[in-house]
Design a protein around this motif. Sequence first.
Motif, mmCIF file in Angstrom:
data_model
loop_
_atom_site.group_PDB
_atom_site.id
_atom_site.type_symbol
_atom_site.label_atom_id
_atom_site.label_comp_id
_atom_site.label_asym_id
_atom_site.label_seq_id
_atom_site.Cartn_x
_atom_site.Cartn_y
_atom_site.Cartn_z
ATOM 1 N N CYS A 56 89.371 49.168 87.000
ATOM 2 C CA CYS A 56 89.590 48.056 87.831
ATOM 3 C C CYS A 56 88.025 47.750 88.311
ATOM 4 N N CYS A 112 87.337 48.142 92.193
ATOM 5 C CA CYS A 112 86.928 49.287 92.678
ATOM 6 C C CYS A 112 86.473 50.470 91.517
ATOM 7 N N CYS A 157 96.048 47.426 89.121
ATOM 8 C CA CYS A 157 95.491 48.003 89.399
ATOM 9 C C CYS A 157 96.702 48.944 90.883
ATOM 10 N N CYS A 164 93.714 48.098 94.613
ATOM 11 C CA CYS A 164 93.318 47.017 95.425
ATOM 12 C C CYS A 164 94.002 45.878 94.927
ATOM 13 N N TYR A 200 93.783 44.422 92.170
ATOM 14 C CA TYR A 200 93.778 42.735 91.345
ATOM 15 C C TYR A 200 94.234 43.491 90.068
HETATM 16 ZN ZN LIG Z 1 91.145 47.971 92.137
#
Ligand SMILES: [Zn+2]
Length: 245
Positions: free
Chosen positions: A15, A18, A37, A40, A42
């Motif tokens: 990611c 993060c 992800c 987070c 994503y």
């Molecule tokens: Zn992430």
Amino acid sequence: MQQNGIQEAGEGKFCPFCKSRLEYEYYQYSHVGKFSCPNCDYGNYPIYKEAKNINLKTKTFEVDGISYQIQDNSIYTIYNYVAVISVMNIYHIDTEDVIKALSKFALNNGRLENINVNGVPTIINLAKNPTGANVSLRLLKEDEDEKELLFVLNDNIADGFDVSWIWDINFNQLQEHKVTRIITAGTRPYDIAIRIKTAGFDPEKIIPYENLELAVQELYKTNVKKYVIANYTALQPTRHAILKK
Ligand SMILES: [Zn+2]
């Protein structure tokens, strides 16, 4: 139309926000696929446009129930076309015009270029990195016909002197996909030949040539379909040598 398992150098494993390892629901090539992800979120975006009923044989796919006929049959160009359709949609361009444009659009100049050399179908594709080479080889593997491969590898300034990237190309199972002969050329014909040999391809069927013209001559000694992969500075000389035929 998707690959199970990552068989090449994945560029986007982590990611960008993060640094957690991304989880792929399915994977196409490079970093392309359905990922998210776990930390987070994503990648969890609503899909804007989605290609469905992709048929590489008939060269058709659908978006929003509308069928598009295209000139080529690779999954990565379909990604590009879906991006085109998305932008056209945002700018309210008439769908009929998009259908018409895509039906006529043909890549050329060595970008998935289809040419006929005295009756022998030949597909030429540029590959400057493992991702490009892998999508070319995937196309070749999806083609059920018998075929021969010419791989031209240069290490000039524009290509980069370091050719170690060829070790990230997935040359596995070419014989299982009806590749009956491979000719290598360019300034590094032996490097690419050894790379292909270590992937398990019968070394008796790999023919390296230092001279490109002679390599092309050898290639067209049979009438089997040809796939040609050439890197950056190798592309135009290879095209010209083939077009001269
Ligand atoms: Zn992430």
